[in-house]
Motif scaffolding. Structure first.
Motif, PDB file in Angstrom:
ATOM      1  N   GLY A   6      12.866  44.028  60.872  1.00  0.00           N
ATOM      2  CA  GLY A   6      13.605  43.034  60.108  1.00  0.00           C
ATOM      3  C   GLY A   6      12.708  42.090  59.333  1.00  0.00           C
ATOM      4  O   GLY A   6      13.174  41.420  58.396  1.00  0.00           O
ATOM      5  N   GLU A  70      22.104  44.458  57.275  1.00  0.00           N
ATOM      6  CA  GLU A  70      22.498  43.200  57.911  1.00  0.00           C
ATOM      7  C   GLU A  70      24.012  43.086  58.080  1.00  0.00           C
ATOM      8  O   GLU A  70      24.497  42.607  59.119  1.00  0.00           O
ATOM      9  CB  GLU A  70      21.983  42.013  57.093  1.00  0.00           C
ATOM     10  N   SER A  74      24.038  46.385  61.483  1.00  0.00           N
ATOM     11  CA  SER A  74      23.781  45.528  62.647  1.00  0.00           C
ATOM     12  C   SER A  74      25.049  45.179  63.425  1.00  0.00           C
ATOM     13  O   SER A  74      25.100  45.335  64.648  1.00  0.00           O
ATOM     14  CB  SER A  74      23.055  44.249  62.203  1.00  0.00           C
ATOM     15  N   HIS A  89      26.734  38.046  65.632  1.00  0.00           N
ATOM     16  CA  HIS A  89      26.035  38.546  64.448  1.00  0.00           C
ATOM     17  C   HIS A  89      26.086  37.544  63.285  1.00  0.00           C
ATOM     18  O   HIS A  89      25.941  37.934  62.132  1.00  0.00           O
ATOM     19  CB  HIS A  89      26.637  39.881  64.005  1.00  0.00           C
ATOM     20  N   ASP A  92      23.011  37.763  61.230  1.00  0.00           N
ATOM     21  CA  ASP A  92      22.998  38.879  60.278  1.00  0.00           C
ATOM     22  C   ASP A  92      23.806  38.546  59.027  1.00  0.00           C
ATOM     23  O   ASP A  92      23.407  38.892  57.906  1.00  0.00           O
ATOM     24  CB  ASP A  92      23.566  40.139  60.935  1.00  0.00           C
TER      25      ASP A  92
END
Length: 280
Positions: A6, A70, A74, A89, A92
């Motif tokens: 990442g 993302e 994810s 998340h 993200d």
């Protein structure tokens, strides 16, 4: 907290674009200092024009792929949990919003350069780039306030580099004929890419400082002294990267001047000024 990949993926994009920007800037200046103008992006010569817009493709496609990772990969398409945005998340989603800005920047510049639908001057393109860096700055600024200890320090140094990128691009719009401003923009982007790499190798890789470790996806240090030691080490790493980039810039300029300047740059500084040389 993030992951090794990442940080390496966006770091690679910033690094490639930054190094290319530095090289193109010094080549354009060495070739013709008097007509130098700032460019927010630089075309690739040769290959019958097929790779001319390669930099913009790298930015647009890279940002889009990273944004999909993302926003889609994810969270595994689980955007909502119990009627609210997936709380596991949110990080993200934040990164996805930032990457969207860089994707929009790449698409807008492509439309401006390749079509007649959106003809924008270079200064306007610089400000659109600044908007993308502003989104990144806000993201990592507030990230640095939520991350503590060693991780927070690495985020804070990243915030400074993003601010450097933002200010240099805004300055490019204000001073469109400034070689130092355009060069600073390339240096800032390159440093940001290198710092992403340094963060990846330190917080997720083999260069974690003594007394600190990655546990449950969170960097922790066994004592306050180890935190301070890690922060001082991070400062030293930053100084080293700055020195490395400056050496690279000087080397690039020497090569560009010899190859494209036709030894004329040295003569520019030897021209008489107000009859000074005549009097010697």
């Amino acid at each position: 907290m993030g992951s090794f990949a990442g940080h390496v993926v966006p770091g690679s994009l910033f690094l490639v674009v930054g190094v290319w920007h530095i090289w193109c800037t010094v080549v354009r200046y060495a070739s013709d200092p008097n007509s130098f103008r700032v460019r927010v992006w630089n075309p690739v010569p040769g290959f019958n024009g097929k790779l001319e817009y390669l930099e913009l493709y790298v930015i647009s496609i890279g940002a889009f792929v990273d944004m999909c990772i993302e926003l889609l990969y994810s969270p595994q398409l689980k955007f909502f949990v119990n009627g609210v945005l997936n709380p596991h998340h949110l990080n993200d989603f934040e990164h996805g919003g930032m990457l969207l800005m860089f994707f929009v920047y790449g698409i807008v510049v492509l439309l401006s350069e390749k079509t007649s639908f959106l003809p924008l001057p270079e200064g306007a393109l610089c400000l659109i780039s600044a908007a993308a860096f502003c989104a990144e700055y806000l993201l990592f600024f507030f990230h640095s306030t939520t991350h503590k200890g060693l991780e927070g320090h690495y985020h804070l140094l990243l915030v400074f580099l993003v601010a450097f990128c933002l200010l240099s691009v805004v300055a490019a719009a204000l001073w469109p004929a400034s070689f130092p401003v355009d060069l600073c923009s390339g240096i800032a982007i390159t440093l940001q890419g290198l710092w992403f790499y340094q963060t990846a190798f330190t917080l997720y890789g083999p260069t974690m400082p003594d007394g600190c470790k990655l546990e449950r996806n969170e960097g922790t240090c066994s004592s306050h002294d180890h935190v301070i030691h890690g922060q001082l080490l991070a400062n030293f790493q930053m100084f080293g990267l700055v020195f490395l980039v400056l050496v690279g810039v000087v080397g690039s300029y020497i090569i560009a001047d010899r190859r494209y300047g036709k030894s004329e740059f040295g003569m520019i500084h030897m021209k008489p000024v107000d009859g000074f040389h005549e009097q010697l």
